[in-house]
Each structure stands twice: as C-alpha cells, then as structure tokens.
Design a protein around this motif. Structure first.
Motif, PDB file in Angstrom:
ATOM      1  N   ILE A 144       0.877  -1.172   0.000  1.00 58.79           N
ATOM      2  CA  ILE A 144       0.000   0.000   0.000  1.00 58.79           C
ATOM      3  C   ILE A 144       0.913   1.221   0.000  1.00 58.79           C
ATOM      4  N   VAL A 145       0.832   2.045  -1.035  1.00 62.84           N
ATOM      5  CA  VAL A 145       1.753   3.178  -1.113  1.00 62.84           C
ATOM      6  C   VAL A 145       1.084   4.523  -0.868  1.00 62.84           C
ATOM      7  N   ALA A 146      -0.225   4.592  -0.946  1.00 61.98           N
ATOM      8  CA  ALA A 146      -0.898   5.862  -0.665  1.00 61.98           C
ATOM      9  C   ALA A 146      -2.342   5.603  -0.275  1.00 61.98           C
ATOM     10  N   ILE A 147      -2.846   6.434   0.634  1.00 66.11           N
ATOM     11  CA  ILE A 147      -4.254   6.396   1.043  1.00 66.11           C
ATOM     12  C   ILE A 147      -4.754   7.828   1.058  1.00 66.11           C
ATOM     13  N   GLY A 148      -5.873   8.073   0.423  1.00 67.37           N
ATOM     14  CA  GLY A 148      -6.430   9.411   0.408  1.00 67.37           C
ATOM     15  C   GLY A 148      -7.925   9.382   0.168  1.00 67.37           C
ATOM     16  N   GLY A 149      -8.480  10.550  -0.106  1.00 59.47           N
ATOM     17  CA  GLY A 149      -9.898  10.662  -0.371  1.00 59.47           C
ATOM     18  C   GLY A 149     -10.191  10.633  -1.857  1.00 59.47           C
ATOM     19  N   ALA A 150     -11.391  11.053  -2.195  1.00 55.82           N
ATOM     20  CA  ALA A 150     -11.819  11.004  -3.589  1.00 55.82           C
ATOM     21  C   ALA A 150     -10.969  11.905  -4.471  1.00 55.82           C
ATOM     22  N   GLY A 151     -10.346  12.928  -3.906  1.00 55.31           N
ATOM     23  CA  GLY A 151      -9.577  13.866  -4.697  1.00 55.31           C
ATOM     24  C   GLY A 151      -8.180  13.401  -5.041  1.00 55.31           C
ATOM     25  N   LEU A 152      -7.756  12.254  -4.516  1.00 58.83           N
ATOM     26  CA  LEU A 152      -6.418  11.759  -4.826  1.00 58.83           C
ATOM     27  C   LEU A 152      -6.393  11.242  -6.262  1.00 58.83           C
ATOM     28  N   ALA A 153      -5.653  11.936  -7.125  1.00 60.41           N
ATOM     29  CA  ALA A 153      -5.590  11.549  -8.529  1.00 60.41           C
ATOM     30  C   ALA A 153      -4.761  10.292  -8.704  1.00 60.41           C
ATOM     31  N   ALA A 154      -5.166   9.464  -9.649  1.00 54.87           N
ATOM     32  CA  ALA A 154      -4.433   8.233  -9.931  1.00 54.87           C
ATOM     33  C   ALA A 154      -3.320   8.508 -10.928  1.00 54.87           C
ATOM     34  N   PRO A 155      -2.189   7.799 -10.814  1.00 62.01           N
ATOM     35  CA  PRO A 155      -1.138   7.945 -11.821  1.00 62.01           C
ATOM     36  C   PRO A 155      -1.647   7.500 -13.194  1.00 62.01           C
ATOM     37  N   ALA A 156      -1.208   8.148 -14.228  1.00 60.18           N
ATOM     38  CA  ALA A 156      -1.599   7.762 -15.582  1.00 60.18           C
ATOM     39  C   ALA A 156      -1.149   6.340 -15.858  1.00 60.18           C
ATOM     40  N   GLY A 157      -2.070   5.543 -16.398  1.00 56.04           N
ATOM     41  CA  GLY A 157      -1.740   4.164 -16.738  1.00 56.04           C
ATOM     42  C   GLY A 157      -2.037   3.157 -15.645  1.00 56.04           C
ATOM     43  N   ALA A 158      -2.500   3.628 -14.478  1.00 57.27           N
ATOM     44  CA  ALA A 158      -2.807   2.713 -13.380  1.00 57.27           C
ATOM     45  C   ALA A 158      -4.087   1.933 -13.662  1.00 57.27           C
ATOM     46  N   ARG A 159      -4.187   0.771 -13.075  1.00 50.12           N
ATOM     47  CA  ARG A 159      -5.440   0.016 -13.102  1.00 50.12           C
ATOM     48  C   ARG A 159      -6.342   0.595 -12.026  1.00 50.12           C
ATOM     49  N   ILE A 160      -7.535   1.025 -12.420  1.00 50.99           N
ATOM     50  CA  ILE A 160      -8.460   1.629 -11.466  1.00 50.99           C
ATOM     51  C   ILE A 160      -9.662   0.709 -11.277  1.00 50.99           C
ATOM     52  N   ILE A 161      -9.942   0.358 -10.016  1.00 54.48           N
ATOM     53  CA  ILE A 161     -11.072  -0.518  -9.695  1.00 54.48           C
ATOM     54  C   ILE A 161     -12.103   0.302  -8.925  1.00 54.48           C
ATOM     55  N   ASP A 162     -13.287   0.396  -9.483  1.00 55.95           N
ATOM     56  CA  ASP A 162     -14.372   1.194  -8.889  1.00 55.95           C
ATOM     57  C   ASP A 162     -15.058   0.369  -7.804  1.00 55.95           C
ATOM     58  N   LEU A 163     -14.974   0.843  -6.564  1.00 56.98           N
ATOM     59  CA  LEU A 163     -15.554   0.124  -5.434  1.00 56.98           C
ATOM     60  C   LEU A 163     -16.613   0.962  -4.718  1.00 56.98           C
ATOM     61  N   ARG A 164     -17.254   1.841  -5.441  1.00 60.87           N
ATOM     62  CA  ARG A 164     -18.300   2.642  -4.810  1.00 60.87           C
ATOM     63  C   ARG A 164     -19.394   1.749  -4.230  1.00 60.87           C
ATOM     64  N   GLY A 165     -19.800   2.057  -3.006  1.00 58.84           N
ATOM     65  CA  GLY A 165     -20.813   1.259  -2.321  1.00 58.84           C
ATOM     66  C   GLY A 165     -20.256   0.062  -1.576  1.00 58.84           C
ATOM     67  N   LYS A 166     -18.931  -0.160  -1.675  1.00 57.74           N
ATOM     68  CA  LYS A 166     -18.295  -1.295  -1.017  1.00 57.74           C
ATOM     69  C   LYS A 166     -17.577  -0.833   0.258  1.00 57.74           C
ATOM     70  N   TYR A 167     -17.052  -1.814   1.002  1.00 57.75           N
ATOM     71  CA  TYR A 167     -16.319  -1.570   2.241  1.00 57.75           C
ATOM     72  C   TYR A 167     -14.982  -2.285   2.154  1.00 57.75           C
ATOM     73  N   LEU A 168     -13.916  -1.575   2.486  1.00 57.87           N
ATOM     74  CA  LEU A 168     -12.564  -2.105   2.359  1.00 57.87           C
ATOM     75  C   LEU A 168     -11.968  -2.313   3.749  1.00 57.87           C
ATOM     76  N   VAL A 169     -11.541  -3.536   4.034  1.00 58.64           N
ATOM     77  CA  VAL A 169     -10.981  -3.883   5.344  1.00 58.64           C
ATOM     78  C   VAL A 169      -9.667  -4.629   5.136  1.00 58.64           C
ATOM     79  N   PRO A 170      -8.860  -4.781   6.193  1.00 62.76           N
ATOM     80  CA  PRO A 170      -7.628  -5.562   6.045  1.00 62.76           C
ATOM     81  C   PRO A 170      -7.936  -7.033   5.777  1.00 62.76           C
ATOM     82  N   GLY A 171      -6.976  -7.719   5.162  1.00 62.51           N
ATOM     83  CA  GLY A 171      -7.100  -9.163   5.024  1.00 62.51           C
ATOM     84  C   GLY A 171      -7.165  -9.827   6.392  1.00 62.51           C
ATOM     85  N   PHE A 172      -7.922 -10.921   6.472  1.00 68.85           N
ATOM     86  CA  PHE A 172      -8.127 -11.612   7.752  1.00 68.85           C
ATOM     87  C   PHE A 172      -6.993 -12.603   8.026  1.00 68.85           C
TER      88      PHE A 172
END
Length: 509
Positions: A72-100
């Motif tokens: 994990i190299v960065a954590i931010g809000g909706a305004g954090l721009a993605a680097p050009a060429g990155a794979r972007i996964i849309d997770l709106r409506g989901k919940y993100l937690v650590p691996g168990f």
C-alpha cells in the motif's frame, strides 16, 4: 481488467505532487524494485470504498487506496488523482478492510483445497498450529509465487508428555532433557513458536519454556491440565487455545478441583478417559465461577502479555448434538470421506440426552461469557477456527468465528480486530499487516456490506487482495469451482494410512 504499466519516472513525479502520506523507504522501494518491467511499475487504485482500516478509527467514506505490487503506497480521499496508466477498480458502495488472519489452523497439507479456501474467503494469513514438513513446503511455494495461499506463521510439531490423549504424530517427551531436545530440534526445522499440549507436567513445561527462551521462541498452545493459568503465565506461555483450564482458574473452588485432578486415576497407555474426566470436572467448575477471580486473572494476563485464542466454533461443535452441523453445504468443498470422518469425530463428543444437551449448552455459554469478560478487562483475544476439526471449515470458518466473538460480547469492530490488527500484533507482524496503512502489505478484503453494522457482513465478500493480486467476483467463482472439483478428485488414503498429514483428530488440536 489487465494491469497497465505506469512509467517509473512519471510515478515518482506523481508521488511528489500527490500531497498525501506515502510509503516510507521500507515499504515503497521494495515494491518498486519488485515490479515487473525495467521502466514501469504495476499500480492498482482502489477507488470509492468506505475504508475501515481496523485501527479503531472511524470509517472513511469514498476512499482511495493505491497499491504498487504487494504494498500500500498511498491512502487518500476522492480527490487523490491516480497515476496515468494505473489500473483503477471502482468500489463505490463497497467496504474495504484488512485481510483476515486465522490464528489457529491446520490442514495446509491438503494443497489443492485448503490454501485456496483461505484466500477465497478473505483469509490472507494464518498461524499454522502444527509444524509439519508439508506446511513449511507450502509456505515456500506461496512466498515464491508458484502456488496460491496465505501468508503463514508456523509452529513446532506438537509437544506433549509424558503421555498424550491424542498421540499420533506428536512429540512425546518424558524427561526434561527430552523436552529441551525437542525444542532445539523444532527450532532447527524452522518453527517460529513452540506448540505445547494438554498433559505436560510443570517440570516438562518449565524445561520447554527455558529452552524456548534461549532460542527466542514463544510458547503457544493448550494450557496443560497440571498447570494453572497463572503458573503458565510465569513460564511465558503467550497464547492459550480453546479455553482449556480457564473455568478452573476462575472458580471459587479452584483448590478443590486441582485436588480432584491430582487424584484422578491416570494410565499413560490409555490417557483419553483421564482427559475426558478432567473436561467434566471443568464443566462442573463453572458452577462456582468467581467474577473477582476473572478480573484478577485478566490483570495477570495483561501483565504477562498472555493472549486468549478461544476457537469458539470448535467449542460450540463439541458441546452440540451431533446433527447440528452435519447438513452444512460447505461440505462439498472437502473430500467426500470427510462427511463420515467428521460425523464420527463429532459423535465422540456430542451430548445425547436432553439433560446432557442442556448441561453442555450451559457449559458453552459460560465459556462464551468468560471470553467477553476477559476481553472487556483488557486481555488480548485472537480469532482462530481450529480448521480441520469437525465442521471447522478452512477459510469460511473464520466468519463463523467472528459471529461467535460478537455473541461473546465483543463489538463488531473488536471482533474484526481479533483477526486483523490484534492478530498481527500477536505474531509480531504489526509493521507489515493487520491494518490498512501506508507501507503495509497489500492484503485486503472488499465487502458488499458494512461489517460494523453486522459482523455477518464479513461473509459478503466482493473481492480479495492477496499479496497485491486482486481476485474479483469472477475469480472467486472460479476458485470455488476449482476447490469443489479438487475435493471430488481427492484420493483419500486408506484408514491404516491416514495420518496427521491428511486428517485431524475429532477434538481440539
């Protein structure tokens, strides 16, 4: 979606202008160095989920989490721009937690079934409680990327003595010299902690503890029935599995029950009846539960850094009628012979008459309440399934355990932390895993519903990220189909050939 390459120079420029906390050298640079391609890095951006980082902080809606390789190299809000060429996964409506993390596992030797079962249900790390050669080979393969499986912390072979109610495949020690030699031998094989068992005497446990301390090894496992909790704490045993002995140590009549244990007829050649007799005494000890003794025990555990690993699912199993779990649809993900094997194992413990059922239900409820009392008093609790025992399923069983934790009185957040933040703390990996934090390993679970609203929502898995690799909904369907097929194709050994390498006992291990 295929990962895209991000130019390294452009990525470094993105870092400098992002304005968010970025990974320190210990986390980011190995990820960059390990990325495929001389001039590009593989970047994945998880965007839009509500982040529950397991630190105890409030959930963060509409978050952005940036991964490079397995970090994990960065954590931010909706305004954090993605680097050009990155794979972007849309997770709106989901919940993100650590691996168990499942903190009490077995059966990694079923290589075509169990490792994938952990990953598909979000279990990205395990504490393997029986250090067989197959377990060490599995970890080497997982770390090399030649097979799919969770991160692993591996214990020693199980050390018991001078007898054992189980015995098969265990290290039986009868003298202090044998106990010390067993610890040294297991350390040489790569054990990261010493697993102790039920029938060790105070003298043998003392020798094990002394040798383990010399080698820098922790002690985990069963509380020996000849050793009270406070004595084991003095000997630096760090984790206590299955609640064994805890109702003795919180009984107003503890001294009387210790006397009864000492007077029980004991035949080393047939020790199982003795073990069962002690368990019945422990059930009776619950009648004289002392809240004051529980508080005193909690204080001693906090002072000595003793952790409770209650494995509530297996405790529920051994105190329930045999038919309680037999129809579970998850049986299709295990070899067919497990249907009979687990049914026989459960029957060996199951109450039968209405009176027995009522007594065992009360016994389990007392154990459940004691977990809640100790946790509330500040004792560290870690979640584990004891998978391999009847109806304790690899992977999916951790969600059963989480629900039992909440039933014991833990909040959904606290239950979640027993298999994330606190699990990582216990195994000494808090700087690497356990929370969603910059610089940590990219082991994550994406949920379709809020686990803090109901812990049952941890079952509603959308995606799993293991070692930075994203397994989306279609991948999980594929993995489950592979597990089911592998289970059907598994060739069981003959009854005579079955060993600890393939099956587990019908009781806690």
């Amino acid at each position: 979606m295929t990962k895209l390459g991000v130019n390294r120079r452009e990525f470094m420029s993105w870092m400098s202008r992002s304005g968010v906390a970025l990974a320190a050298a210990g986390g980011l640079w190995p990820a960059l160095a390990g990325s495929a391609g001389a001039d590009t890095v593989q970047v994945t951006v998880l965007r839009g989920a509500t982040l529950i980082d397991a630190t105890g902080a409030a959930p963060c809606p509409d978050s952005t989490v940036v991964l490079v390789a397995d970090r994990i190299v960065a954590i931010g809000g909706a305004g954090l721009a993605a680097p050009a060429g990155a794979r972007i996964i849309d997770l709106r409506g989901k919940y993100l937690v650590p691996g168990f993390w499942d903190m009490h596992t077995h059966l990694m030797q079923l290589r075509t079934i169990v490792p994938k079962s952990h990953i598909v249900y979000g279990v990205t790390g395990v504490r393997e409680m029986w250090g067989l050669p197959e377990s060490h080979q599995a970890r080497r393969d997982f770390e090399a990327g030649t097979a799919l499986g969770p991160r692993m912390v591996i214990g020693s072979a199980i050390i018991d003595g001078p007898a054992s109610f189980y015995g098969r495949g265990m290290l039986i020690v009868r003298t202090e010299a044998e106990a010390r030699a067993a610890v040294r031998a297991e350390h040489a094989k790569g054990a990261e902690f010493v697993k102790v068992y039920q029938m060790l005497t105070p003298e043998l446990l003392t020798a094990i503890a002394d040798e383990a301390e010399k080698l820098g090894l922790r002690i985990a496992g069963h509380l020996a029935d000849f050793v009270p909790v406070d004595a084991a704490l003095v000997l630096r045993q760090k984790s206590y599995e299955h609640m064994f002995g805890f109702l003795f140590s919180t009984s107003r009549e503890e001294a009387e029950y210790r006397r009864k244990i000492a007077e029980l007829p004991f035949d080393p050649a047939a020790s199982y009846p003795w073990f069962r007799a002690v368990r019945e005494l422990e059930r009776q000890a619950g009648d004289s539960f002392s809240p004051a003794k529980a508080v005193a025990l909690a204080r001693k555990m906090r002072e000595r850094d003793g952790w409770l690993s209650p494995t509530l699912r297996v405790l529920h199993m051994v105190t329930s009628p045999k038919e309680t779990f037999a129809g579970d649809e998850r049986m299709k993900y295990l070899p067919p012979f497990y249907k009979e094997y687990w049914a026989n194992g459960a029957a060996g413990w199951a109450p039968v008459t209405p009176e027995q059922i009522a007594r065992q239900r009360e016994f389990y409820e007392r154990q459940l309440r004691l977990v809640g009392i100790l946790h509330k008093a500040g004792v560290g609790v870690i979640g584990g399934t004891d998978c391999g025992n009847p109806y304790c399923f690899p992977g999916s069983g951790l969600h059963d355990e989480l629900e039992r934790m909440v039933a014991a009185g833990l909040s959904p957040m606290a239950a979640l932390q027993t298999v994330t933040r606190d699990a990582a703390r216990h195994v000494g990996l808090a700087s690497e895993v356990g929370t969603v934090s910059v610089g940590k390993k990219a082991d994550l679970v994406v949920l379709d519903a809020d686990p803090l609203a109901s812990i049952a929502n941890t079952r509603r898995i959308h995606s799993v990220v293991s070692r930075g690799r994203v397994f989306g909904p279609a991948d999980r369907v594929r993995l489950l189909a592979e597990i089911e097929r592998a289970a059907l194709e598994f060739q069981p050994p003959t009854t005579a050939a079955r060993s600890a390498a393939v099956v587990m006992p019908g009781s806690c291990c």
